[in-house]
Design a protein around this motif. Structure first.
Motif, short mmCIF file in Angstrom:
data_model
loop_
_atom_site.label_atom_id
_atom_site.label_comp_id
_atom_site.label_asym_id
_atom_site.label_seq_id
_atom_site.Cartn_x
_atom_site.Cartn_y
_atom_site.Cartn_z
N THR A 53 -7.19 160.66 -22.96
CA THR A 53 -7.01 160.10 -24.31
C THR A 53 -8.29 160.19 -25.13
OG1 THR A 53 -7.58 157.85 -23.60
CG2 THR A 53 -5.24 158.46 -23.54
N HIS A 54 -9.44 159.88 -24.48
CA HIS A 54 -10.71 160.01 -25.18
C HIS A 54 -11.83 159.99 -24.16
CE1 HIS A 54 -10.41 155.66 -24.73
NE2 HIS A 54 -11.67 155.52 -25.07
N ALA A 55 -13.05 160.25 -24.63
CA ALA A 55 -14.13 160.58 -23.70
C ALA A 55 -15.02 159.41 -23.31
CB ALA A 55 -14.97 161.72 -24.28
N SER B 132 -16.25 156.51 -20.76
CA SER B 132 -16.40 156.75 -19.32
C SER B 132 -15.27 156.17 -18.47
CB SER B 132 -17.73 156.17 -18.85
OG SER B 132 -17.75 154.79 -19.10
N ASP B 133 -14.58 155.15 -18.97
CA ASP B 133 -13.49 154.61 -18.15
C ASP B 133 -12.18 155.37 -18.37
OD1 ASP B 133 -13.50 153.60 -20.74
OD2 ASP B 133 -12.45 151.76 -20.19
N HIS B 134 -12.19 156.39 -19.20
CA HIS B 134 -10.98 157.18 -19.46
C HIS B 134 -11.14 158.64 -19.04
CE1 HIS B 134 -8.99 154.01 -21.88
NE2 HIS B 134 -10.24 153.62 -22.02
N ALA B 135 -12.32 159.19 -19.25
CA ALA B 135 -12.56 160.59 -18.89
C ALA B 135 -13.56 160.64 -17.75
CB ALA B 135 -13.11 161.34 -20.10
N GLY C 239 -3.90 154.51 -25.04
CA GLY C 239 -5.34 154.63 -24.80
C GLY C 239 -6.01 153.49 -25.56
N ASP C 240 -7.28 153.65 -25.94
CA ASP C 240 -7.92 152.65 -26.80
C ASP C 240 -7.57 153.01 -28.23
OD1 ASP C 240 -9.03 151.55 -24.54
OD2 ASP C 240 -10.99 152.49 -24.80
N TYR C 241 -7.31 152.01 -29.07
CA TYR C 241 -6.93 152.33 -30.44
C TYR C 241 -7.26 151.21 -31.42
CZ TYR C 241 -2.71 149.38 -29.80
OH TYR C 241 -1.85 148.35 -29.55
N THR D 67 -2.32 146.86 -20.39
CA THR D 67 -3.45 147.25 -19.57
C THR D 67 -4.75 146.95 -20.32
OG1 THR D 67 -4.55 149.17 -18.57
CG2 THR D 67 -3.19 149.61 -20.47
N HIS D 68 -5.87 146.95 -19.63
CA HIS D 68 -7.17 146.71 -20.28
C HIS D 68 -7.29 145.26 -20.75
CE1 HIS D 68 -8.47 150.83 -20.52
NE2 HIS D 68 -9.48 150.54 -21.28
N GLY D 69 -8.23 144.52 -20.25
CA GLY D 69 -8.53 143.21 -20.83
C GLY D 69 -7.48 142.16 -20.56
N GLY E 173 -11.03 147.12 -18.55
CA GLY E 173 -11.26 146.91 -19.97
C GLY E 173 -12.72 147.12 -20.24
N GLU E 174 -13.06 147.16 -21.49
CA GLU E 174 -14.46 147.36 -21.80
C GLU E 174 -15.09 146.00 -21.91
OE1 GLU E 174 -14.12 150.10 -25.02
OE2 GLU E 174 -13.12 151.47 -23.68
N ALA E 175 -14.86 145.24 -20.83
CA ALA E 175 -15.21 143.83 -20.80
C ALA E 175 -16.65 143.60 -21.22
CB ALA E 175 -14.96 143.26 -19.42
ZN LIG Z 1 -11.17 151.83 -22.69
#
Ligand SMILES: [Zn+2]
Ligand SMILES: [Zn+2]
Lengths: 527, 334
Positions: free
Chosen positions: B33-35, B37-40, B110-112, B300-302, B327-329
């Motif tokens: 989805t995007h670059a 670090s927790d996705h790619a 993804g993240d949005y 998902t996430h958080g 998540g990007e906690a």
């Molecule tokens: Zn994320």
């Protein structure tokens, strides 16, 4: 209220003393007198006389936000602070209202005290709807009694003094005792009118002596007295009435009827500084006897007979209606002796301790315990009666300087039979305007006191961090210990060994607690 | 019938199509989805992502990675499964993944974020039957202030630091947030410098035609540079390093959604916080969930459990997706 909110945020955003004073000064110069009076009141640690309970506030806020109760709780635990959780949750303000002044909002909060739930709801909801986020935060802190800013009373006084062009000591004096935040009060700070009749003078306080007393110079220049373990108080006799103030600026006249009765024999226009002491057959009784009387608003005949109280007079602050604090101690002492001898029991003249040398005085100091005292007070004979804790003229030379007055910072549940109560406490001392932990202690309070502290913690929790609950810095305790060590475990850099709670100092305000400096000064002599 | 997408030990997997979405272990075929670090993650045989995302995947997973690209909206059919990417508005090139099989449509967000941001492709709403949404800020206390107003506050802070003689060090995640900050501040106020970690992604943004003000590397600053006039953009964490010493007197600030909460600000020891987030806030999350028309929502996430419980109470079929995303906690590009 917006101006006060900006002040709150700005004070929160800086740790620089100078900047804080400048912010306070600018606020007091600009604000309307009534708002300024409220600001002084709130920044000095007072609360509005009214509040709404948290369960209700949480329910109203959830309703406004359209969320379930469990979701409110989730938010509360993520945010930590109750007032902030609500401020963040509420929908955006309607924007129709032009906003209320600090005094108007404070009046709303005070009105809650006499309203039923429906009435309270109406007041709170309408206030919320007319406010933006930062204003709501401050309002919620006020309405829950959790409002605190990182400014000491001293900083408020300095800001006021600069804004009004009135000397600091004068400002301190005018802020003593009982007053209400009104426009008239704020104006009275500058108009030079005489103080209200029952207003006490600021107490002169002593620092503990760190080094060798001989460094103070020739002993002839000093007056030594026993340091008594009671409650520091001022007895004010003006216009045929008496007011007794504790050091914590609590009016305690009714609690010591024997002193009030006897004060009729004091001359008109007279103010005494002394120590309220439980006094048995020819000598002081232990402090815990006095504690039996402290908590009572009214005292029965039995208790009066069992634990009679005297005023051990230290100083004379006013005579013939004239402020005599600027006179040298030697002269005040002569006048004090005359007044006390004339009035008689239960007014006693604090005896001076005569010694030809510091060594001789040291030997006497070590005998203090046998006399029911906890050490000596050293006062320069030529010194005026000062305001607050200033270095130089007064020193306390305690027998065992192994106790500190510390502020309750957070609490944990006890273990075993006390698992349901918050009984394990962490205490801090002041490092600048910040508290740093110095000790953890869990013994020393009576069961009744433990229950009272537990209830306080539950009602005033600021944040739940793991098993710990933080509380506003409000309660002061005297912590005894065996020694002090350097420690990396405590933020203060020091740890006390075998700490225990000696007593709950209800007579002290949080800003009266000890500083890290004092703790550090206790560290060396014990090595 | 088994689900079109399901969680496996390697990550979210489409069995019918034979591909993973943002897998956390190396796999044959990874749709990214995007670059962040927790996705790619590096190590997969083949990557599929949006064309705009590819340069960042190369930066993260290696120059030699086998990447095939899709334009936004372009459809590709893999083993009878139709896959397309749609702008997520999170960072440049970030995508939502739409997966269609036998008339059933799933969307992975993804993240949005939905708020306007000149450095990214605007979020596109994609209708679906099942939505898998992130919940980094899935609590009703998170409601972003208007970004324009927040940037005004940043400008005012910078100007105040200039008069106080303090270097302004503004921290934000180096990929995405840093570029959004650069585009949003008033570059007329003074020179802008950046930490080395910010430079690569910034150049990649420029290469794709995103207009950003001139930025000089801190490491190449002339000796006589007037630091107090400057704004320095740096990744979070830089404030605790010796790297900061060169600025002598500095004012630090952190731009992140977490800065909406004073307690978090205090716990992180942040001097000043600006609420600028590249994730949806609570109202936007609720809006998107409703607007997709999805009857089933996996979270998902958080705050995934909280959001799922809330949506269930509102009558949706909702449950948290068991993933390794933490998540990007309070850490990453939030
Ligand atoms: Zn994320
Ligand atoms: Zn991301």
């Amino acid at each position: 209220m917006k101006r006060f909110v900006r002040l709150f945020e700005a004070l929160d955003g800086t740790t620089a003393t100078k900047e804080k004073i400048a912010l306070l000064r600018a606020y007091f110069e600009e604000a309307e007198p009534e708002d300024a009076a409220w600001a002084v009141w709130l920044l000095s640690g007072n609360k509005p006389k009214g509040s709404a309970n948290r369960t209700r506030l949480a329910a109203w806020a959830s309703e406004e936000a359209g969320i379930a109760g469990w979701l409110f709780d989730e938010c509360r635990s993520a945010v930590g602070d109750f007032a902030e959780t609500i401020a963040l949750l509420l929908p955006k303000a309607c924007g129709s209202e032009t906003g209320f002044t600090l005094a108007e909002n404070a009046a709303k909060i005070e009105s809650l005290a006499v309203l039923d739930e429906t009435g309270q709801r109406e007041v709170v909801l309408s206030a919320w709807r007319g406010m933006d986020g930062a204003e709501r935060l401050v309002f919620n802190k006020l309405v829950t009694g959790a409002f605190r800013v990182g400014v000491s009373r001293d900083l408020v006084v300095r800001g006021l003094s600069e804004a009004l062009g009135v000397p600091r000591d004068e400002v301190v004096h005018r802020l003593m005792g009982d007053w209400r935040p009104t426009a008239e009060f704020f104006s009275s700070l500058t108009d030079g009118a005489p103080s209200p009749l029952d207003r006490p003078y600021p107490f002169c306080l002593a620092h503990p002596i760190a080094g060798d007393p001989a460094e103070l110079g020739a002993i002839e220049g000093w007056q030594a007295e026993w340091k008594w373990d009671g409650i520091r108080a001022q007895v004010i006799r003006r216009n045929g009435t008496t007011a007794i103030w504790s050091r914590g600026e609590e009016l305690v006249t009714d609690r010591y009827p024997e002193i009030e009765q006897a004060s009729r024999l004091l001359p008109e226009g007279c103010v005494l500084d002394g120590e309220l002491l439980p006094w048995g057959e020819g000598g002081p009784m232990p402090f815990n006897q006095l504690q039996r009387r402290i908590g009572r608003k009214t005292v029965g005949a039995k208790l009066l007979a069992e634990i009679p109280v005297v005023l051990m007079a230290y100083d004379l602050l006013e005579s013939d209606g004239q402020d005599c604090r600027p006179l040298p101690l030697s002269e005040r002492r002569d006048r004090l002796a005359a007044v006390v001898n004339e009035a008689g029991h239960p007014f006693l003249l604090s005896p001076t301790v005569a010694a030809g040398s510091w060594e001789e005085l040291g030997a006497l100091q070590r005998s203090a315990l046998g006399r029911g005292a906890e050490g000596l007070m050293l006062k320069r004979l030529d010194s005026p009666y000062g305001v607050g804790r200033r270095r130089g003229a007064w020193w306390k030379w305690k027998l065992q300087p192994r106790s500190v007055d510390a502020v309750l910072m957070y609490a944990l549940r006890g273990s075993g039979s006390r698992a349901s109560l918050f009984t394990d406490y962490a205490f801090g001392v002041w490092k600048g305007h910040e508290l740093v932990t110095i000790a953890k202690a869990y013994s020393g309070l009576t069961n009744a006191e433990i229950r009272e502290v537990d209830a306080y913690i539950r009602a005033n929790t600021l944040e739940k961090i793991g098993p710990a609950r933080t509380v506003p810095p409000e309660l002061v305790f005297e912590i005894g210990f065996e020694g002090i060590q350097k420690s990396t475990r405590h933020k203060s850099g020091y740890a006390v060994r075998f700490p225990r709670i000696l007593r709950w100092r209800r007579d002290k305000r949080p800003e009266d607690a000890d500083t890290l400096e004092t703790v550090a000064s206790l560290f060396e002599p014990l090595e | 019938m088994s689900d079109l997408l399901s969680v496996t030990p390697s990550g979210l997997y489409c069995e019918a199509g034979g591909f993973y979405i943002d897998p956390w272990r190396p796999v044959e075929r990874a749709v990214v989805t995007h670059a962040h670090s927790d996705h790619a993650r590096p190590g997969s045989k083949r990557y599929l992502c949006s064309s705009a995302c590819a340069p960042f995947v190369r930066l993260r997973c290696g120059e030699e990675s086998a990447i095939s690209c899709l334009e936004f909206g372009e459809r590709r059919t893999i083993n009878g499964v139709t896959l397309s990417l749609h702008p997520a508005g999170h960072i440049l090139g970030s995508a939502q993944v739409r997966v269609e099989h036998q008339g059933e449509v799933w969307v992975v967000t993804g993240d949005y974020k939905t708020e306007p941001d000149p450095t990214v492709e605007p979020f596109e709403l994609v209708r679906c039957h099942t939505l898998i949404t992130e919940c980094t800020f899935g609590l009703p206390v998170y409601r972003w202030p208007e970004a324009l107003a927040e940037f005004e506050r940043i400008n005012a802070w910078w100007a105040a630091n200039q008069s106080a003689g303090r270097t302004s060090v503004l921290m934000g995640y180096s990929l995405g947030k840093a570029q959004r900050l650069l585009a949003g501040v008033d570059a007329g106020l003074g020179p802008i410098f950046a930490h080395g970690a910010v430079l690569g992604p910034t150049q990649a943004y420029r290469d794709q035609g995103i207009r950003l003000p001139p930025v000089r590397p801190v490491s190449e600053a002339p000796l006589d540079v007037d630091w107090p006039r400057a704004l320095v953009v740096a990744p979070p964490g830089a404030e605790a390093t010796p790297w900061m010493r060169r600025f002598r007197e500095s004012a630090t600030a952190f731009a992140s959604g977490w800065m909406a909460v004073r307690g978090i600000k205090r716990r992180r020891g942040v001097e000043r916080g600006f609420v600028i987030s590249d994730h949806v806030d609570w109202p936007a999350l609720m809006e998107v969930v409703a607007a997709t028309g999805a009857s089933r929502v996996l979270t998902t996430h958080g705050y995934s459990a909280v959001v799922a419980k809330h949506l269930s109470e509102r009558g949706l079929d909702s449950s948290p997706l068991e993933t390794q995303f933490r998540g990007e906690a309070e850490e990453e590009g939030a």
